[in-house]
Design a protein around this motif. Structure first.
Motif, PDB file in Angstrom:
ATOM      1  N   LEU A 165       0.830  -1.205   0.000  1.00 53.00           N
ATOM      2  CA  LEU A 165       0.000   0.000   0.000  1.00 53.00           C
ATOM      3  C   LEU A 165       0.860   1.248   0.000  1.00 53.00           C
ATOM      4  CD1 LEU A 165      -2.752   1.315   0.078  1.00 53.00           C
ATOM      5  CD2 LEU A 165      -2.796   1.028   2.557  1.00 53.00           C
ATOM      6  N   GLY A 166       1.971   1.213   0.759  1.00 50.55           N
ATOM      7  CA  GLY A 166       2.867   2.360   0.781  1.00 50.55           C
ATOM      8  C   GLY A 166       3.440   2.651  -0.591  1.00 50.55           C
ATOM      9  N   THR A 167       3.822   1.570  -1.306  1.00 52.24           N
ATOM     10  CA  THR A 167       4.355   1.754  -2.659  1.00 52.24           C
ATOM     11  C   THR A 167       3.305   2.346  -3.586  1.00 52.24           C
ATOM     12  OG1 THR A 167       5.859  -0.124  -2.361  1.00 52.24           O
ATOM     13  CG2 THR A 167       5.376   0.539  -4.628  1.00 52.24           C
ATOM     14  N   ALA A 168       2.033   1.902  -3.438  1.00 53.46           N
ATOM     15  CA  ALA A 168       0.961   2.356  -4.321  1.00 53.46           C
ATOM     16  C   ALA A 168       0.653   3.842  -4.148  1.00 53.46           C
ATOM     17  CB  ALA A 168      -0.297   1.531  -4.082  1.00 53.46           C
ATOM     18  N   ILE A 169       0.825   4.346  -2.930  1.00 50.32           N
ATOM     19  CA  ILE A 169       0.496   5.769  -2.703  1.00 50.32           C
ATOM     20  C   ILE A 169       1.734   6.646  -2.569  1.00 50.32           C
ATOM     21  CG2 ILE A 169      -1.654   5.161  -1.551  1.00 50.32           C
ATOM     22  CD1 ILE A 169      -0.236   5.945   1.100  1.00 50.32           C
ATOM     23  N   GLY A 170       2.912   6.020  -2.679  1.00 50.60           N
ATOM     24  CA  GLY A 170       4.144   6.789  -2.601  1.00 50.60           C
ATOM     25  C   GLY A 170       4.528   7.206  -1.197  1.00 50.60           C
ATOM     26  N   ARG A 171       4.259   6.321  -0.218  1.00 51.88           N
ATOM     27  CA  ARG A 171       4.606   6.611   1.169  1.00 51.88           C
ATOM     28  C   ARG A 171       5.312   5.405   1.771  1.00 51.88           C
ATOM     29  NH1 ARG A 171       3.812  11.007  -0.075  1.00 51.88           N
ATOM     30  NH2 ARG A 171       2.412  12.604   0.795  1.00 51.88           N
ATOM     31  N   ALA A 172       6.154   5.658   2.768  1.00 52.14           N
ATOM     32  CA  ALA A 172       6.835   4.581   3.471  1.00 52.14           C
ATOM     33  C   ALA A 172       5.834   3.775   4.270  1.00 52.14           C
ATOM     34  CB  ALA A 172       7.908   5.147   4.392  1.00 52.14           C
ATOM     35  N   PRO A 173       6.076   2.470   4.462  1.00 49.38           N
ATOM     36  CA  PRO A 173       5.165   1.645   5.251  1.00 49.38           C
ATOM     37  C   PRO A 173       4.920   2.205   6.649  1.00 49.38           C
ATOM     38  CG  PRO A 173       6.767   0.278   4.109  1.00 49.38           C
ATOM     39  CD  PRO A 173       7.204   1.691   3.910  1.00 49.38           C
ATOM     40  N   ILE A 218      -0.902   6.471   9.678  1.00 49.71           N
ATOM     41  CA  ILE A 218      -2.216   6.898   9.178  1.00 49.71           C
ATOM     42  C   ILE A 218      -3.295   5.940   9.647  1.00 49.71           C
ATOM     43  CG2 ILE A 218      -3.610   7.145   7.086  1.00 49.71           C
ATOM     44  CD1 ILE A 218      -1.019   8.184   5.702  1.00 49.71           C
ATOM     45  N   GLU A 219      -3.023   4.618   9.562  1.00 50.53           N
ATOM     46  CA  GLU A 219      -4.014   3.620   9.967  1.00 50.53           C
ATOM     47  C   GLU A 219      -4.329   3.708  11.459  1.00 50.53           C
ATOM     48  OE1 GLU A 219      -2.830  -0.274   8.777  1.00 50.53           O
ATOM     49  OE2 GLU A 219      -3.346   0.055   6.669  1.00 50.53           O
ATOM     50  N   ASN A 220      -3.365   4.151  12.247  1.00 55.25           N
ATOM     51  CA  ASN A 220      -3.589   4.305  13.687  1.00 55.25           C
ATOM     52  C   ASN A 220      -4.219   5.649  14.040  1.00 55.25           C
ATOM     53  OD1 ASN A 220      -2.609   1.779  14.592  1.00 55.25           O
ATOM     54  ND2 ASN A 220      -0.505   2.474  14.296  1.00 55.25           N
ATOM     55  N   GLY A 221      -4.562   6.434  13.030  1.00 56.94           N
ATOM     56  CA  GLY A 221      -5.260   7.694  13.261  1.00 56.94           C
ATOM     57  C   GLY A 221      -4.419   8.758  13.917  1.00 56.94           C
ATOM     58  N   LYS A 222      -3.105   8.693  13.706  1.00 57.19           N
ATOM     59  CA  LYS A 222      -2.216   9.649  14.375  1.00 57.19           C
ATOM     60  C   LYS A 222      -1.776  10.781  13.456  1.00 57.19           C
ATOM     61  CE  LYS A 222      -0.533   6.283  17.728  1.00 57.19           C
ATOM     62  NZ  LYS A 222       0.645   5.564  18.302  1.00 57.19           N
ATOM     63  N   ARG A 223      -2.337  10.808  12.238  1.00 60.21           N
ATOM     64  CA  ARG A 223      -2.024  11.914  11.331  1.00 60.21           C
ATOM     65  C   ARG A 223      -3.219  12.191  10.443  1.00 60.21           C
ATOM     66  NH1 ARG A 223       0.149  13.121   6.334  1.00 60.21           N
ATOM     67  NH2 ARG A 223       0.613  10.983   5.674  1.00 60.21           N
ATOM     68  N   GLU A 224      -3.539  13.476  10.282  1.00 59.66           N
ATOM     69  CA  GLU A 224      -4.628  13.843   9.388  1.00 59.66           C
ATOM     70  C   GLU A 224      -4.147  13.823   7.945  1.00 59.66           C
ATOM     71  OE1 GLU A 224      -6.432  17.504  10.449  1.00 59.66           O
ATOM     72  OE2 GLU A 224      -7.126  16.819  12.411  1.00 59.66           O
ATOM     73  N   LEU A 225      -5.039  13.455   7.056  1.00 55.93           N
ATOM     74  CA  LEU A 225      -4.700  13.335   5.640  1.00 55.93           C
ATOM     75  C   LEU A 225      -5.088  14.583   4.863  1.00 55.93           C
ATOM     76  CD1 LEU A 225      -5.917   9.677   5.022  1.00 55.93           C
ATOM     77  CD2 LEU A 225      -3.560  10.466   5.150  1.00 55.93           C
ATOM     78  N   LYS A 226      -4.263  14.910   3.883  1.00 52.51           N
ATOM     79  CA  LYS A 226      -4.588  15.994   2.966  1.00 52.51           C
ATOM     80  C   LYS A 226      -5.465  15.438   1.850  1.00 52.51           C
ATOM     81  CE  LYS A 226      -0.283  18.455   3.923  1.00 52.51           C
ATOM     82  NZ  LYS A 226       0.987  18.993   3.368  1.00 52.51           N
ATOM     83  N   LEU A 227      -6.108  16.328   1.119  1.00 53.70           N
ATOM     84  CA  LEU A 227      -7.048  15.911   0.088  1.00 53.70           C
ATOM     85  C   LEU A 227      -6.363  15.045  -0.963  1.00 53.70           C
ATOM     86  CD1 LEU A 227      -9.843  15.975  -1.141  1.00 53.70           C
ATOM     87  CD2 LEU A 227      -9.241  18.124  -2.276  1.00 53.70           C
ATOM     88  N   GLY A 228      -5.143  15.425  -1.367  1.00 47.57           N
ATOM     89  CA  GLY A 228      -4.430  14.644  -2.382  1.00 47.57           C
ATOM     90  C   GLY A 228      -4.155  13.224  -1.918  1.00 47.57           C
ATOM     91  N   GLU A 229      -3.812  13.058  -0.637  1.00 43.96           N
ATOM     92  CA  GLU A 229      -3.567  11.726  -0.097  1.00 43.96           C
ATOM     93  C   GLU A 229      -4.852  10.912  -0.050  1.00 43.96           C
ATOM     94  OE1 GLU A 229       0.063  12.203   3.040  1.00 43.96           O
ATOM     95  OE2 GLU A 229      -1.807  13.226   3.552  1.00 43.96           O
ATOM     96  N   LEU A 230      -5.949  11.553   0.335  1.00 46.94           N
ATOM     97  CA  LEU A 230      -7.238  10.865   0.343  1.00 46.94           C
ATOM     98  C   LEU A 230      -7.591  10.361  -1.054  1.00 46.94           C
ATOM     99  CD1 LEU A 230      -9.280  13.276   2.646  1.00 46.94           C
ATOM    100  CD2 LEU A 230      -8.708  10.912   3.180  1.00 46.94           C
ATOM    101  N   GLN A 231      -7.325  11.178  -2.066  1.00 47.03           N
ATOM    102  CA  GLN A 231      -7.631  10.786  -3.438  1.00 47.03           C
ATOM    103  C   GLN A 231      -6.782   9.602  -3.878  1.00 47.03           C
ATOM    104  OE1 GLN A 231      -6.981  14.617  -5.266  1.00 47.03           O
ATOM    105  NE2 GLN A 231      -9.178  15.136  -5.249  1.00 47.03           N
ATOM    106  N   PHE A 240      -5.512   7.223  -1.877  1.00 45.20           N
ATOM    107  CA  PHE A 240      -6.041   6.037  -1.209  1.00 45.20           C
ATOM    108  C   PHE A 240      -7.323   5.569  -1.906  1.00 45.20           C
ATOM    109  CE2 PHE A 240      -3.521   7.143   2.661  1.00 45.20           C
ATOM    110  CZ  PHE A 240      -2.973   5.889   2.880  1.00 45.20           C
ATOM    111  N   ALA A 241      -8.204   6.518  -2.246  1.00 41.91           N
ATOM    112  CA  ALA A 241      -9.467   6.157  -2.895  1.00 41.91           C
ATOM    113  C   ALA A 241      -9.220   5.486  -4.238  1.00 41.91           C
ATOM    114  CB  ALA A 241     -10.333   7.408  -3.067  1.00 41.91           C
ATOM    115  N   THR A 242      -8.231   5.958  -4.970  1.00 39.52           N
ATOM    116  CA  THR A 242      -7.897   5.361  -6.280  1.00 39.52           C
ATOM    117  C   THR A 242      -7.400   3.932  -6.117  1.00 39.52           C
ATOM    118  OG1 THR A 242      -7.349   7.540  -7.193  1.00 39.52           O
ATOM    119  CG2 THR A 242      -6.467   5.608  -8.340  1.00 39.52           C
ATOM    120  N   VAL A 243      -6.516   3.727  -5.134  1.00 35.10           N
ATOM    121  CA  VAL A 243      -5.975   2.384  -4.900  1.00 35.10           C
ATOM    122  C   VAL A 243      -7.088   1.409  -4.538  1.00 35.10           C
ATOM    123  CG1 VAL A 243      -4.505   0.995  -3.374  1.00 35.10           C
ATOM    124  CG2 VAL A 243      -3.678   3.186  -4.256  1.00 35.10           C
TER     125      VAL A 243
END
Length: 477
Positions: free
Chosen positions: A25-33, A39-52, A54-57
């Motif tokens: 998943l990290g590779t698909a969105i361009g982020r480190a694991p 993000i999955e633990n809810g410790k960082r808010e996502l920007k709109l581009g990141e949300l998009q 994740f939605a695409t993946v």
């Protein structure tokens, strides 16, 4: 606002359902694991581009990703536990955080959350101290002063309700109050076993309002009904703290008074009286068939907004302590260190205290008082109740006294309070004669032992209320 915890749990569930690892998943969105884990633990808010991304993946819409509904019951429990551990109450317990692992059962999480809710309840109950009440009252009085005790939205609501039942003016009868209840989908039921901690009980399930069968002579039977209806109209829920509780009381009392004394009719009477320099709270009372206190409260709602007259209001017990107070005319009420007025003692030379010494209880008492903030004119009346006698006073600065009936009063006193030499410290000769030769036995105020209700800051006994509703609920068809 984005709920990072809910979004994070949804991303984790979607990743698991699609058989993706953190690395993939990290590779698909361009982020480190490690970033995906945060993000999955809810410790960082996502920007709109990141949300998009994740939605695409996951081949879903951004709206689906942002859904406020937890993706599963387990996720809902984990989110609730995380929120509890991030809250201020948990921080005060000095406990290490509990990792939310798969090995932690749903039952264990539910037990922990139950314990946390009980701790919150006890904490809130203890926090509802007299100090909190005084702070909340001080803040509320400031907000009321800033808006001149006038609530335009509530006036509009009252006017709409009047129109709905065809009330065009004059006193609002008990029949019209009943019509209002019917219009709002309620029937009225007068009962003799209303729980002692309540003024009324509304059964939302069956559309019933229960009010006391017998009321004290000084109570207006319409007010209880209208206050209950006002709570429903304003869609008020269970208050979360004392400040919200007081705010709700102000709103329901205001709307009930606006129903009893319609704005337009009252303003017409007051405007004509001002033109004639004959303003009087008594005229408002008599025109709408309400108590003097209700008329005095309503006068403060309308005087500044429509007549341009700043005013103050006082309700004072015969002991001299303030029960209620409001001002926007810069009069200096006695206050404690928190700025609270209620519970403070009024100067002996104010109209609110002098009226208790007047034999004529039929006529209003008028008085000018020279105070540190200037000279004020007041009109006061005695109002008996089950808790003793109270004076109800309305006053204004000297410059505005010209509009009121009773401005020609010969009564005038000087008040130096809060200077103790005014009336709180006995004269030197009297103190010298009696100091050391007297021992008064004080009457202990029962409120010292029960500063706040034990069943929460509202004081309502939920068990009694639910048992009452069960007794009176109509039989199922």
């Amino acid at each position: 606002m984005l709920d990072s915890l809910t979004i994070g749990r949804r991303i984790r569930q979607l990743r698991t359902e699609r058989g993706l690892t953190l690395d993939a998943l990290g590779t698909a969105i361009g982020r480190a694991p490690s970033q995906v884990s945060v993000i999955e633990n809810g410790k960082r808010e996502l920007k709109l581009g990141e949300l998009q991304r994740f939605a695409t993946v996951f081949d879903i819409s951004v709206d689906q990703l942002l859904s406020a509904e937890p993706p599963s019951r387990r996720a809902a429990l984990e989110i609730a536990l995380e929120r509890a551990q991030r809250g201020p109450l948990f921080a005060t317990l000095s406990l290490p955080p509990l990792p939310v692992r798969k090995s932690l059962s749903d039952e264990a999480i539910e037990t922990i959350l139950g314990l946390h809710r009980e701790l919150e309840r006890v904490h809130n109950e203890r926090a509802a101290t007299p100090e909190e009440a005084r702070r909340a009252n001080t803040s509320l009085r400031k907000a009321m002063r800033e808006r001149h005790n006038y609530f335009a939205d509530l006036e509009q609501t009252a006017a709409a309700l009047h129109a709905a039942v065809g009330h065009t003016g004059g006193p609002l009868s008990q029949r019209v109050a009943s019509d209002l209840a019917s219009h709002l989908g309620f029937t009225l039921h007068y009962v003799g076993d209303l729980p002692g901690s309540t003024r009324s009980v509304t059964d939302l399930r069956n559309g019933r309002i229960y009010v006391p069968l017998g009321q004290s002579p000084d109570a207006d039977p319409r007010s209880v009904v209208l206050q209950a209806l006002s709570s429903h109209v304003l869609q008020l829920g269970e208050p979360h703290d004392y400040a919200e509780f007081l705010q709700q009381r102000v709103q329901t009392n205001y709307l009930a008074a606006a129903l009893l004394i319609p704005e337009k009719g009252a303003v017409d009477i007051l405007s004509a009286a001002k033109d004639a320099r004959e303003l009087s709270v008594e005229d408002l009372r008599d025109a709408f068939g309400v108590s003097y206190e209700t008329a005095a409260h309503r006068f403060t709602n309308l005087a500044t907004q429509h007549l341009g007259i700043p005013v103050h209001f006082l309700k004072v017990h015969e002991s001299g302590t303030i029960s209620k107070a409001y001002e926007n005319d810069s009069v200096m009420f006695p206050t404690d260190a928190l700025g609270a007025v209620e519970g403070q003692t009024v100067c002996r030379f104010w109209s609110a205290r002098r009226v208790f010494d007047v034999e004529d209880r039929f006529s209003p008492y008028h008085q000018f008082t020279d105070k540190p903030a200037g000279t004020y004119w007041c009109t006061s009346r005695i109002q008996p109740s089950a808790r003793g006698q109270f004076s109800v006073s309305v006053g204004t600065a000297f410059a505005h006294a010209k509009w009121f009936r009773g401005r020609d009063t010969p009564h005038r006193f000087h008040s130096g309070c809060p200077d103790e030499s005014c009336c709180r410290r006995p004269p030197t000769a009297l103190a010298t004669r009696w100091s050391g030769h007297a021992y008064p036995s004080a009457r202990l105020n029962s409120s010292l032992h029960a500063a706040m209700p034990t069943s929460g800051f509202t004081g309502v006994d939920s068990t009694e209320v639910f048992e009452f509703l069960e007794r009176h609920a109509p039989a199922a068809p």
